[in-house]
Design an enzyme around this catalytic site. Sequence first.
Site, PDB file in Angstrom:
ATOM      1  N   THR A  51     -12.734  15.254 -33.104  1.00 43.94           N
ATOM      2  CA  THR A  51     -13.040  16.573 -32.543  1.00 43.94           C
ATOM      3  C   THR A  51     -14.017  17.279 -33.475  1.00 43.94           C
ATOM      4  OG1 THR A  51     -10.854  16.651 -31.574  1.00 43.94           O
ATOM      5  CG2 THR A  51     -12.016  18.758 -31.797  1.00 43.94           C
ATOM      6  N   GLU A 103     -11.467  12.954 -27.435  1.00 47.61           N
ATOM      7  CA  GLU A 103     -10.183  12.338 -27.086  1.00 47.61           C
ATOM      8  C   GLU A 103      -9.179  13.414 -26.681  1.00 47.61           C
ATOM      9  OE1 GLU A 103      -9.372   9.017 -26.715  1.00 47.61           O
ATOM     10  OE2 GLU A 103      -7.756  10.174 -25.798  1.00 47.61           O
ATOM     11  N   LYS A 138     -14.172  19.665 -25.146  1.00 46.56           N
ATOM     12  CA  LYS A 138     -12.992  19.470 -26.003  1.00 46.56           C
ATOM     13  C   LYS A 138     -12.539  20.806 -26.592  1.00 46.56           C
ATOM     14  CE  LYS A 138      -9.862  17.453 -28.495  1.00 46.56           C
ATOM     15  NZ  LYS A 138      -8.612  16.971 -27.929  1.00 46.56           N
ATOM     16  N   PHE A 161       2.548  23.653 -20.211  1.00 49.60           N
ATOM     17  CA  PHE A 161       2.108  24.536 -21.308  1.00 49.60           C
ATOM     18  C   PHE A 161       2.573  25.981 -21.112  1.00 49.60           C
ATOM     19  CE2 PHE A 161       0.007  20.782 -22.331  1.00 49.60           C
ATOM     20  CZ  PHE A 161      -0.260  20.820 -23.682  1.00 49.60           C
ATOM     21  N   LEU A 162       3.653  26.155 -20.356  1.00 47.08           N
ATOM     22  CA  LEU A 162       4.262  27.480 -20.236  1.00 47.08           C
ATOM     23  C   LEU A 162       5.667  27.451 -20.838  1.00 47.08           C
ATOM     24  CD1 LEU A 162       3.212  28.789 -16.684  1.00 47.08           C
ATOM     25  CD2 LEU A 162       2.289  29.427 -18.911  1.00 47.08           C
ATOM     26  N   GLY A 182       8.353  29.398 -27.199  1.00 44.81           N
ATOM     27  CA  GLY A 182       9.023  28.787 -28.354  1.00 44.81           C
ATOM     28  C   GLY A 182       8.556  29.407 -29.656  1.00 44.81           C
ATOM     29  N   CYS A 204      -3.932  19.448 -34.284  1.00 44.63           N
ATOM     30  CA  CYS A 204      -5.078  19.793 -33.433  1.00 44.63           C
ATOM     31  C   CYS A 204      -5.200  21.283 -33.110  1.00 44.63           C
ATOM     32  CB  CYS A 204      -5.032  18.985 -32.144  1.00 44.63           C
ATOM     33  SG  CYS A 204      -5.343  17.237 -32.414  1.00 44.63           S
ATOM     34  N   LYS A 216      -6.042  23.894 -35.958  1.00 35.07           N
ATOM     35  CA  LYS A 216      -7.353  23.575 -36.560  1.00 35.07           C
ATOM     36  C   LYS A 216      -8.483  23.786 -35.548  1.00 35.07           C
ATOM     37  CE  LYS A 216      -8.287  18.864 -36.652  1.00 35.07           C
ATOM     38  NZ  LYS A 216      -9.470  18.641 -35.834  1.00 35.07           N
ATOM     39  N   LYS A 273       6.285  18.191 -32.730  1.00 32.82           N
ATOM     40  CA  LYS A 273       6.713  18.016 -31.340  1.00 32.82           C
ATOM     41  C   LYS A 273       7.566  16.762 -31.266  1.00 32.82           C
ATOM     42  CE  LYS A 273       3.346  15.903 -28.697  1.00 32.82           C
ATOM     43  NZ  LYS A 273       2.180  15.892 -27.890  1.00 32.82           N
TER      44      LYS A 273
HETATM   45  P1  NAD Z   1      -5.780  10.822 -39.057  1.00 30.28           P
HETATM   46  O1  NAD Z   1      -5.834  11.586 -40.316  1.00 30.28           O
HETATM   47  O2  NAD Z   1      -4.465  10.316 -38.546  1.00 30.28           O
HETATM   48  O3  NAD Z   1      -6.766   9.547 -39.140  1.00 30.28           O
HETATM   49  C1  NAD Z   1      -8.016   9.553 -39.729  1.00 30.28           C
HETATM   50  C2  NAD Z   1      -8.208   8.227 -40.451  1.00 30.28           C
HETATM   51  O4  NAD Z   1      -9.547   8.119 -40.898  1.00 30.28           O
HETATM   52  C3  NAD Z   1      -7.338   8.080 -41.693  1.00 30.28           C
HETATM   53  O5  NAD Z   1      -6.568   6.883 -41.602  1.00 30.28           O
HETATM   54  C4  NAD Z   1      -8.349   7.995 -42.846  1.00 30.28           C
HETATM   55  O6  NAD Z   1      -7.904   7.155 -43.892  1.00 30.28           O
HETATM   56  C5  NAD Z   1      -9.564   7.446 -42.135  1.00 30.28           C
HETATM   57  N1  NAD Z   1     -10.843   7.698 -42.811  1.00 30.28           N
HETATM   58  C6  NAD Z   1     -11.310   8.822 -43.395  1.00 30.28           C
HETATM   59  N2  NAD Z   1     -12.536   8.637 -43.905  1.00 30.28           N
HETATM   60  C7  NAD Z   1     -12.882   7.362 -43.621  1.00 30.28           C
HETATM   61  C8  NAD Z   1     -14.027   6.574 -43.900  1.00 30.28           C
HETATM   62  N3  NAD Z   1     -15.084   7.058 -44.564  1.00 30.28           N
HETATM   63  N4  NAD Z   1     -14.039   5.287 -43.478  1.00 30.28           N
HETATM   64  C9  NAD Z   1     -12.991   4.780 -42.810  1.00 30.28           C
HETATM   65  N5  NAD Z   1     -11.863   5.484 -42.521  1.00 30.28           N
HETATM   66  C10 NAD Z   1     -11.815   6.759 -42.927  1.00 30.28           C
HETATM   67  O7  NAD Z   1      -6.463  11.758 -37.963  1.00 30.28           O
HETATM   68  P2  NAD Z   1      -6.218  11.759 -36.369  1.00 30.28           P
HETATM   69  O8  NAD Z   1      -5.037  12.576 -36.036  1.00 30.28           O
HETATM   70  O9  NAD Z   1      -6.316  10.366 -35.869  1.00 30.28           O
HETATM   71  O10 NAD Z   1      -7.491  12.590 -35.891  1.00 30.28           O
HETATM   72  C11 NAD Z   1      -8.806  12.048 -35.920  1.00 30.28           C
HETATM   73  C12 NAD Z   1      -9.729  12.950 -35.136  1.00 30.28           C
HETATM   74  O11 NAD Z   1      -9.329  12.970 -33.754  1.00 30.28           O
HETATM   75  C13 NAD Z   1      -9.723  14.410 -35.586  1.00 30.28           C
HETATM   76  O12 NAD Z   1     -11.007  14.944 -35.422  1.00 30.28           O
HETATM   77  C14 NAD Z   1      -8.771  15.067 -34.591  1.00 30.28           C
HETATM   78  O13 NAD Z   1      -9.027  16.441 -34.441  1.00 30.28           O
HETATM   79  C15 NAD Z   1      -9.074  14.308 -33.328  1.00 30.28           C
HETATM   80  N6  NAD Z   1      -7.980  14.271 -32.359  1.00 30.28           N
HETATM   81  C16 NAD Z   1      -6.702  14.099 -32.769  1.00 30.28           C
HETATM   82  C17 NAD Z   1      -5.677  14.029 -31.825  1.00 30.28           C
HETATM   83  C18 NAD Z   1      -4.249  13.839 -32.274  1.00 30.28           C
HETATM   84  O14 NAD Z   1      -3.349  14.019 -31.447  1.00 30.28           O
HETATM   85  N7  NAD Z   1      -3.979  13.457 -33.515  1.00 30.28           N
HETATM   86  C19 NAD Z   1      -5.962  14.139 -30.458  1.00 30.28           C
HETATM   87  C20 NAD Z   1      -7.296  14.301 -30.063  1.00 30.28           C
HETATM   88  C21 NAD Z   1      -8.298  14.367 -31.022  1.00 30.28           C
END
Ligand code: NAD
Length: 439
Positions: free
Chosen positions: A121, A159, A212, A257-258, A261, A268, A271, A328
């Site tokens: 994101t 995503e 997004k 989403f209603l 709580g 997410c 941030k 959650k």
């Molecule tokens: P996360 O912290 O679980 O995973 C990120 C991974 O990237 C880590 O394992 C880290 O070690 C790796 N990483 C960092 N720098 C790197 C590099 N230079 N080379 C290789 N690997 C590297 O994060 P996440 O929750 O998976 O979120 C990732 C992105 O997706 C964010 O931007 C988040 O906002 C977005 N997102 C998250 C969700 C969610 O539910 N978690 C849903 C939609 C979007």
Amino acid sequence: MNIAIVGSGYVGLVTGVCLAHIGHRVICVDNDPEKVKKLRQGKVPIYEPGLEPLMLKYMKKKQLSFTTSIKEATQKATVIFIAVGTPSKKTGEADLTYVENVAREIALHIDSYKLIVEKSTVPAETGKRIERTIKMNLPKKFRQGGRINLEFDVASNPEFLREGSAVEDFMNPDRVVIGVESKRAENLLREVYKPLKTTIIVTNINSAEMIKHASNSFLATKISFINAISRVCDRVGADVLKVAEGMGFDKRIGRSFLDAGIGYGGSCFPKDVDAFIRLSEKSGYDFHLLKEVRHVNEQQKAAFIKHIEDKLWIVKNKTIGVLGLAFKPNTDDMRNAPAVDIIHMLQEEGAKIKAYDPQAMGNSKKILRGVQFCKDPYAAAKDSNCLLLLTEWPEFRALDFKKIRGLMEQPIIFDGRNLFHKYNLEEVGFEYYGIGRGK
Ligand code: NAD
């Protein structure tokens, strides 16, 4: 297709496993060698229902592999997804250091056409910055006389999966959004997602990034809206559960989403709302509405504490049992979990905390100090002056509340997620307090 995913966290790993499941050959990269070691041994480092068996299946079929090397992944794949973290800076702005690092490293190893796709994101216009970073870091042989003689595309593919149902969400998305600037990129991404048979929204990169931001901000707004309604319900003797039900039947509104709580949390919403407020500010628009969404969310935790103080009278030296810590249900993720702030606020007042969560105990122990972690919900309830429900794990519904009442010092329950039935608990002798249920 040959696909690489850089960043094998909650999003990257699920994306990699699911892309293998729909027929692609996937190489997942992470710069955390411990994580990659575990993954290669077939161990999933996070709790996500359904992920492990799928991962093992495609590792066995040699359709899914893991590496620490962006070089190896760049050379093997045509489509490279960037799924690294984009945490908040102190200002609330998204910190894109990891995205930039990955873009720079991909550039160093490109040797033929690649499509680089941002799945993390990111704020609008990040696509342009990734493109510029790649151009500036390409090996000299591809940058002759100020001209770039290597073809590549950058695209956006935000995503929308939810932790706890991530595999299901990935396989059955409401839509797939792709932001592209060329037909070649569009065709490649259509090919990637063809097996999913879902609606594909095609737009330019900036609009995809905005979709997004706008989606997450809208969902956060819905949660804060019902939380604000819950505060009024308490004051006028209305029941927010019935109000949400009555509103939700209206197709223009919808019931999801209603749920009132203790506020939204996780990696997410907090941030992304902060980042969107900052992005809007920088663009010259003061997004007051979103600032208020954030404010209402913070107030929910404070109001919950105030309610506890009101009923316990003195919090100091009281023992408080906590059921649920994860932000959650069905996840072990503790990032920005409201339970953390609530426990800290109670500890500051001198309360002793005993806690239990079905999956998030390991991650909680890394964050929470001075908490007694218990082996089950009954141990958390034992000798407590009140019990707090902070995560709506479905299994808490099936607890033996007669037994719990017998174990507790005082039979008081504060249900921060409106999981329980007030009437059932009152019948077995509890004082029950939900959110917005009319005091
Ligand atoms: P996360 O912290 O679980 O995973 C990120 C991974 O990237 C880590 O394992 C880290 O070690 C790796 N990483 C960092 N720098 C790197 C590099 N230079 N080379 C290789 N690997 C590297 O994060 P996440 O929750 O998976 O979120 C990732 C992105 O997706 C964010 O931007 C988040 O906002 C977005 N997102 C998250 C969700 C969610 O539910 N978690 C849903 C939609 C979007």
